[in-house]
Every structure is written in C-alpha cells, then in structure tokens.
Design a protein around this motif. Structure first.
Motif, PDB file in Angstrom:
ATOM      1  N   ASP A   1       0.828  -1.212   0.000  1.00 23.24           N
ATOM      2  CA  ASP A   1       0.000   0.000   0.000  1.00 23.24           C
ATOM      3  C   ASP A   1       0.863   1.263   0.000  1.00 23.24           C
ATOM      4  OD1 ASP A   1      -2.375  -1.371  -0.035  1.00 23.24           O
ATOM      5  OD2 ASP A   1      -2.773  -1.169   2.117  1.00 23.24           O
ATOM      6  N   ARG A   2       0.236   2.311  -0.488  1.00 24.21           N
ATOM      7  CA  ARG A   2       0.855   3.638  -0.434  1.00 24.21           C
ATOM      8  C   ARG A   2       0.115   4.440   0.628  1.00 24.21           C
ATOM      9  NH1 ARG A   2       1.848   1.924  -5.705  1.00 24.21           N
ATOM     10  NH2 ARG A   2       4.007   2.400  -6.265  1.00 24.21           N
ATOM     11  N   VAL A   3       0.889   4.937   1.590  1.00 22.66           N
ATOM     12  CA  VAL A   3       0.312   5.572   2.776  1.00 22.66           C
ATOM     13  C   VAL A   3       0.754   7.031   2.839  1.00 22.66           C
ATOM     14  CG1 VAL A   3       0.337   5.583   5.312  1.00 22.66           C
ATOM     15  CG2 VAL A   3       0.212   3.413   4.084  1.00 22.66           C
ATOM     16  N   GLY A   4      -0.195   7.918   3.104  1.00 20.52           N
ATOM     17  CA  GLY A   4       0.125   9.323   3.354  1.00 20.52           C
ATOM     18  C   GLY A   4      -0.057   9.641   4.824  1.00 20.52           C
ATOM     19  N   VAL A   5       0.770  10.531   5.332  1.00 19.26           N
ATOM     20  CA  VAL A   5       0.643  10.978   6.718  1.00 19.26           C
ATOM     21  C   VAL A   5       0.553  12.501   6.690  1.00 19.26           C
ATOM     22  CG1 VAL A   5       1.761  11.105   8.982  1.00 19.26           C
ATOM     23  CG2 VAL A   5       1.982   9.014   7.594  1.00 19.26           C
ATOM     24  N   VAL A   6      -0.533  13.044   7.248  1.00 17.12           N
ATOM     25  CA  VAL A   6      -0.711  14.497   7.283  1.00 17.12           C
ATOM     26  C   VAL A   6      -0.370  15.017   8.676  1.00 17.12           C
ATOM     27  CG1 VAL A   6      -2.265  16.431   6.843  1.00 17.12           C
ATOM     28  CG2 VAL A   6      -2.628  14.244   5.658  1.00 17.12           C
ATOM     29  N   GLY A   7       0.569  15.948   8.744  1.00 16.22           N
ATOM     30  CA  GLY A   7       0.965  16.526  10.029  1.00 16.22           C
ATOM     31  C   GLY A   7       2.157  15.777  10.580  1.00 16.22           C
ATOM     32  N   ILE A   8       3.332  16.382  10.526  1.00 12.27           N
ATOM     33  CA  ILE A   8       4.537  15.676  10.982  1.00 12.27           C
ATOM     34  C   ILE A   8       4.983  16.284  12.301  1.00 12.27           C
ATOM     35  CG2 ILE A   8       6.786  14.772  10.301  1.00 12.27           C
ATOM     36  CD1 ILE A   8       4.357  13.999   8.463  1.00 12.27           C
TER      37      ILE A   8
ATOM     38  N   VAL B   1      -4.168   4.767   1.871  1.00  8.42           N
ATOM     39  CA  VAL B   1      -4.537   5.213   3.216  1.00  8.42           C
ATOM     40  C   VAL B   1      -3.923   6.585   3.443  1.00  8.42           C
ATOM     41  CG1 VAL B   1      -4.323   4.759   5.694  1.00  8.42           C
ATOM     42  CG2 VAL B   1      -4.505   2.838   4.111  1.00  8.42           C
ATOM     43  N   LEU B   2      -4.727   7.484   4.005  1.00  8.86           N
ATOM     44  CA  LEU B   2      -4.222   8.793   4.402  1.00  8.86           C
ATOM     45  C   LEU B   2      -4.491   8.943   5.897  1.00  8.86           C
ATOM     46  CD1 LEU B   2      -3.005  11.510   3.373  1.00  8.86           C
ATOM     47  CD2 LEU B   2      -5.360  12.341   3.228  1.00  8.86           C
ATOM     48  N   LEU B   3      -3.426   8.973   6.668  1.00  9.30           N
ATOM     49  CA  LEU B   3      -3.545   9.062   8.117  1.00  9.30           C
ATOM     50  C   LEU B   3      -3.397  10.529   8.516  1.00  9.30           C
ATOM     51  CD1 LEU B   3      -3.772   7.078  10.550  1.00  9.30           C
ATOM     52  CD2 LEU B   3      -1.274   7.068  10.635  1.00  9.30           C
TER      53      LEU B   3
END
Ligand SMILES: [Zn+2]
Ligand SMILES: [Zn+2]
Length: 340
Positions: free
Chosen positions: A170-177, A234-236
């Motif tokens: 899967d390709r996963v995005g994370v918003v807010g580091i 997935v975008l977390l």
C-alpha cells in the motif's frame, strides 16, 4: 489499611500553571498495579485536558499519560505482572473487562473505560495506578528514556495499520509531521509501505525523509496536494487543524481511506460524491487496546522505531508545556521524574 501519599504536579483550573501537590492514593485495588514513574511523555492531549478544550476535565488535573517505570505494588488479583518489572501506561488506565468490546479485545472502546488523566490522577507524579491489563510490559530492548510517547502517540498511529489490514504494497500518506506524525512515518516505512508526508513546515523536509517518508508535500499547497491525486490507499491525518479536505480526499485511490487520529475540533465538510464515486471511506480511532500496545512495542523494538524526544525534568513541567504549546517540540517532549 496501607495508605500511600503521592507527590505530583497538578493544575487547579483551566489554563493555570501546574503546582506541586501531594495526594492520598488510598488502598491499592485488588486488580490494580502501581507504577513508579521514571519517564512520562507530554502529549497534546495533556494540553487539551489542562485547558479543558474538550469540556470533560476534572480539576485538579494531574496530567501525564505516557508513563514508563517499574511496577512498585500489585493488588492480590493482578495477573502477569510482578514488582520491579518495567511497564508502560497510556491514555486508558482501566476498562470494565466484561462488556462486548472488552471481551472482543477492543478494550479501548469500552464505554466504562477510565482515562488516565480524567477523574484519575495521572503520571506527572511519583507513582501512577492502573488496572493490571493496561500496564503493558516493555520489551527489554526498548530504550526506556524515549519509550513514553509510544504508549499514547505510538499506539494511536500504529493501531489503524492492524485494524484496517494495511498491506506492505500500500501507499500511505501521513498528514501533520509532529508528535504523532513522525511516529506514523516510521511505522509506515517499517510496515513496508511507500510513504508520503504532508507537512505544513517545509523546514522539516530533510528530517521528515529521515523518519521514513519517500516524498514530502506541503500540506498548505493545494496544487502540490493535487499532484498526489489518486495515489494513496490510506491517508492518516494526525493534524488537529482544519485542512483542505476536498484536496486530501482526492489523493485517495478508489477504495482509499482517510483515517483521523488528530482531534480536529471543527466539523469536516465532505461532499457525498467525493466518497461515493471512488468508494472511499473516512474513519477515526482513539489509541488502541492493550494487545495493540503490546504488538506496537514489540514491532517498534524489532524495527528500532523510537520517538525523537526532548527531555525536561518534571520539576520544569511548566516550561515543557509552554514549549509544546508554542509548537516548538521536536518531536515529542519527555519529562524525567525528578522527585528527591
Ligand atoms: Zn468494557
Ligand atoms: Zn496522548
């Protein structure tokens, strides 16, 4: 009857500074354990409870729900923990253990759960208590001085990978580091996924790659976000501020999921067609169960995943809180218990 006085740091009202107090903990319950706190992470939820942002605070508030220490006392019905053992405690300090959620392993969804810092004295203290199930043993290999933030922040971003069956392909995005996001990047990378970080702070770019991001996109640049359109499974979302929601929904592939773990207080506007046409989902989750915490700690220790932390002595807790509130934490603050 044995009594225990506990020294701690408490706030007596919204937005007041913490002051040293001591309180009488009373007799230890038969299913309770007591943890002598060595380190405790400072989580954004501590600020929210201190400031009564969620309208549920009960003063005095003793914050602290990312505790690491050694078990110092056990009730006579306690299972699987012994005095002297290292354990960690997170957001939840007890659940009923008999409802449907508890009986199916979803203890963190128990309607009668007790939050460690709401109506219960938290871990900015010499000692903190919990039901034995929520005091999770720590793997020996884990660095305890930085482990605290795994107990709340870590499990919060880790649990969705298991809950929704995220695959290594899967390709996963994370918003807010920030505190949560920098852990999410490490977990997603170790899980085997291709990882995209969406950060509001381009000065963090190099560090963000070091945490495991394969590409970094500005979360404030709609055109940049849309370049990632139709690319993510997935975008977390770990941010707790309103975002360009329609742009972010477009980053999802068909069947993609936008999953919220950051407490954005403003309602999220979503057009039905933004979900219907690509069969997309929006979901959210709080922390995780004791078993999820245990799996997460094991996974973190095997993959050398650790929070990047800044230490403050607990006696400087007000400075630590000001540092976090000013958005200066890189990436998580840990308080070292320094009662003498
Ligand atoms: Zn329950
Ligand atoms: Zn937390």
């Amino acid at each position: 009857m044995t009594m225990t006085r506990v020294r701690a740091w408490a706030s007596h009202g919204a937005k007041q500074k913490l002051e040293p107090i001591d309180y009488e903990a009373g007799p230890l319950g038969p299913e309770e354990v007591e943890l002598r706190v060595e380190f405790c992470g400072l989580c954004h939820s501590d600020l929210s409870i201190l400031n009564n942002d969620w309208g549920m605070s009960q003063y005095p508030v003793i914050p602290g729900h990312e505790a690491v220490g050694r078990i110092s006392a056990v009730g006579d019905q306690v299972k699987g923990l012994r005095i002297g053992q290292r354990a960690g405690l997170g957001w939840t300090s007890a659940s009923c253990m008999y409802c449907h959620q508890c009986m199916t392993g979803n203890h963190h969804l128990c309607g009668q759960s007790v939050a460690t810092i709401v109506g219960h004295p938290g871990a900015f203290a010499e000692k903190v208590r919990s039901h034995w199930a929520w005091a999770v043993p720590l793997p020996d290999a884990l660095d305890i001085s930085s482990a605290g933030p795994l107990l709340c922040g870590g499990v919060t971003v880790f649990a969705p990978f298991a809950t929704y069956g995220v695959k290594p392909t899967d390709r996963v995005g994370v918003v807010g580091i920030g505190g949560l996001g920098h852990l999410a990047l490490q977990f997603a990378n170790a899980w085997g996924c291709e990882v995209t970080a969406f950060s509001s702070n381009p000065s963090k770019m190099e560090e963000v790659r070091k945490f495991g991001a394969h590409r970094v996109v500005s979360s404030r640049d709609r055109a940049g976000i849309l370049k990632a359109a139709n690319s993510l499974d997935v975008l977390l979302v770990t941010a707790n501020v309103p975002l360009d929601w329609s742009a972010f929904l477009q980053t999802l592939k068909p069947n993609g999921r936008m999953h919220l773990v950051g407490a954005v207080l403003e309602p999220i506007p979503v057009g039905a067609f933004d979900l219907i046409s690509g069969q997309k989902s929006i979901s959210g989750s709080p922390t995780g169960s004791p078993a999820a915490m245990s799996s997460m700690l094991d996974f973190a220790s095997r993959h050398h995943i650790a929070p990047q932390v800044e230490h403050f002595p607990l006696s400087k807790v007000n400075d630590a809180i000001a540092h976090l509130a000013a958005g200066k934490a890189r990436y998580r603050v840990v308080l070292d218990a320094d009662f003498t």
